[in-house]
Design an enzyme around this catalytic site. Structure first.
Site, PDB file in Angstrom:
ATOM      1  N   CYS A 128      56.638  98.730   7.924  1.00  0.00           N
ATOM      2  CA  CYS A 128      55.294  98.661   8.513  1.00  0.00           C
ATOM      3  C   CYS A 128      55.028  99.879   9.389  1.00  0.00           C
ATOM      4  O   CYS A 128      55.489  99.934  10.538  1.00  0.00           O
ATOM      5  CB  CYS A 128      55.153  97.364   9.314  1.00  0.00           C
ATOM      6  SG  CYS A 128      53.546  97.194  10.098  1.00  0.00           S
ATOM      7  N   CYS A 131      53.016  99.031  12.540  1.00  0.00           N
ATOM      8  CA  CYS A 131      53.782  98.413  13.638  1.00  0.00           C
ATOM      9  C   CYS A 131      54.690  99.439  14.324  1.00  0.00           C
ATOM     10  O   CYS A 131      54.796  99.463  15.552  1.00  0.00           O
ATOM     11  CB  CYS A 131      54.678  97.286  13.128  1.00  0.00           C
ATOM     12  SG  CYS A 131      53.952  96.275  11.854  1.00  0.00           S
ATOM     13  N   ASP A 132      55.366 100.270  13.541  1.00  0.00           N
ATOM     14  CA  ASP A 132      56.449 101.091  14.103  1.00  0.00           C
ATOM     15  C   ASP A 132      56.113 102.571  14.249  1.00  0.00           C
ATOM     16  O   ASP A 132      56.893 103.326  14.838  1.00  0.00           O
ATOM     17  CB  ASP A 132      57.708 100.943  13.229  1.00  0.00           C
ATOM     18  CG  ASP A 132      58.215  99.502  13.245  1.00  0.00           C
ATOM     19  OD1 ASP A 132      57.983  98.813  14.253  1.00  0.00           O
ATOM     20  OD2 ASP A 132      58.812  99.062  12.249  1.00  0.00           O
TER      21      ASP A 132
END
Ligand code: NAP
Length: 302
Positions: A128, A131-132
């Site tokens: 992701c 997300c990261d």
């Protein structure tokens, strides 16, 4: 009626069921939203001309269904069986009987299945970018895949990383035209055509990936700080194996009204076998599944 899964398919099924005044509950093991929650910006949801963040769209869909009285409960279902006209749903949280079920269980990112991947998840291996990505400011990352997700996510990662490699196993992207154009026009992205990952290397964190040039069989190590995997999705249907018909990859086979091979059980969204997995398709299938379930309830249970 019970809806399993709270992504766009399940929430739309819930919205339609609540508006139809069915006795309905939506079960979700985490929080509603599904894979949309890991999408930075959705720009092909009709009507949202300037795009909408995945988070906001998921929130809006949940609020919309709640407004019409949908009950959403946190529960995991691990077994589905039939008992006469009823379906029995069970899991660690207990057992529930339903007259009709909509499976909207979604899908999750597929793994590369190369050495080092499992070991380094959370230590540089990610599924992701949204997300990261912020962890990779001014660093070098590599992405794998050639579809819409890979294209969108590697462009997103250029906001943070100083260099983004995109390794694709063929010499043409599968991604939609506009997304492929953005990849090709981004000076921070270098596409590594016809290359496949052999290993992700590193001790405490990702340090390099070993790649193979598929046209020459040459192998080499590419140093990097992060490895992002976007090579497709696999459906969350393990618990339904042998219960409803599926294709070879485990996606649920439905008829044109979203009815599965099990009487009274419908399916919608990314867990279904089909050509195109998009939010708009999932929402449409959710609406259709509820409508078909309502017809089924009238015919079989009234
Ligand atoms: P996808 O369309 O299935 O593409 C997967 C990509 O990974 C393909 O390019 C494939 O290569 C490659 N691949 C598969 N296995 C591999 C392996 N073992 N090693 C290396 N490469 C591998 O998956 P996706 O991009 O995650 O998209 C999933 C669905 O969501 C699609 O229907 C997509 O349209 C949709 N989606 C839509 C949007 C949007 O509309 N904005 C955004 C994200 C996702 P080949 O090309 O050679 O097969």
């Amino acid at each position: 009626m019970v809806i399993i899964g709270g992504g766009p398919a399940g929430l739309t099924a819930g919205l339609y069921a609540a508006r139809a005044r069915l006795d309905v509950v939506l079960l979700e093991r985490l929080s509603p939203g599904g894979q949309v929650l890991t999408t930075d910006m959705v720009e092909n949801w009709p009507g949202d001309v300037d795009g909408v963040s995945g988070f906001e769209l998921a929130d809006r869909m949940r609020d919309h269904a709640l407004k019409f009285g949908l009950k959403i409960q946190s529960a995991e279902i691990t077994k589905l069986s039939a008992d006469g006209k009823f379906k029995v749903l069970s899991g660690p949280d207990g057992e529930l009987r339903a007259k009709a079920v909509v499976l909207a269980v979604g899908a999750q990112p597929k793994k590369l299945d190369v050495p080092g991947e499992e070991l380094l998840i959370g230590k540089g291996v990610s599924y992701c970018g949204t997300c990261d990505g912020p962890f990779y400011r001014d660093q070098t990352v590599i992405c794998f895949g050639g579809g819409d997700t890979a294209a969108e996510e590697c462009v997103f990662l250029t906001r943070f990383a100083k260099k983004v490699y995109l390794a694709h196993r063929r010499d043409e992207l599968r991604a939609a035209g506009i997304l492929a154009e953005r990849v090709m026009n981004n000076p921070k992205i270098e596409v590594l055509w016809s290359q496949a990952p052999l290993e992700i290397k590193g001790e405490a964190k990702v340090e390099a990936v070993r790649l193979k040039k598929l046209k020459t069989d040459e192998e080499y190590d590419l140093p990097c700080d992060g490895a992002f995997v976007f090579v497709g999705t696999s459906p969350n249907t393990e618990f339904l194996r042998g219960v409803v018909d599926m294709d070879r990859q485990g996606f649920i086979i439905c008829d044109r009204d979203q009815h599965t091979s099990m009487n009274g059980v419908f399916a919608a969204g990314d867990c279904c076998s089909k050509l195109l997995r998009q939010i708009v398709v999932a929402a449409g299938e959710g609406a259709l599944a509820t409508y078909a379930a309502q017809r089924y309830l009238e015919e079989v249970h009234e």
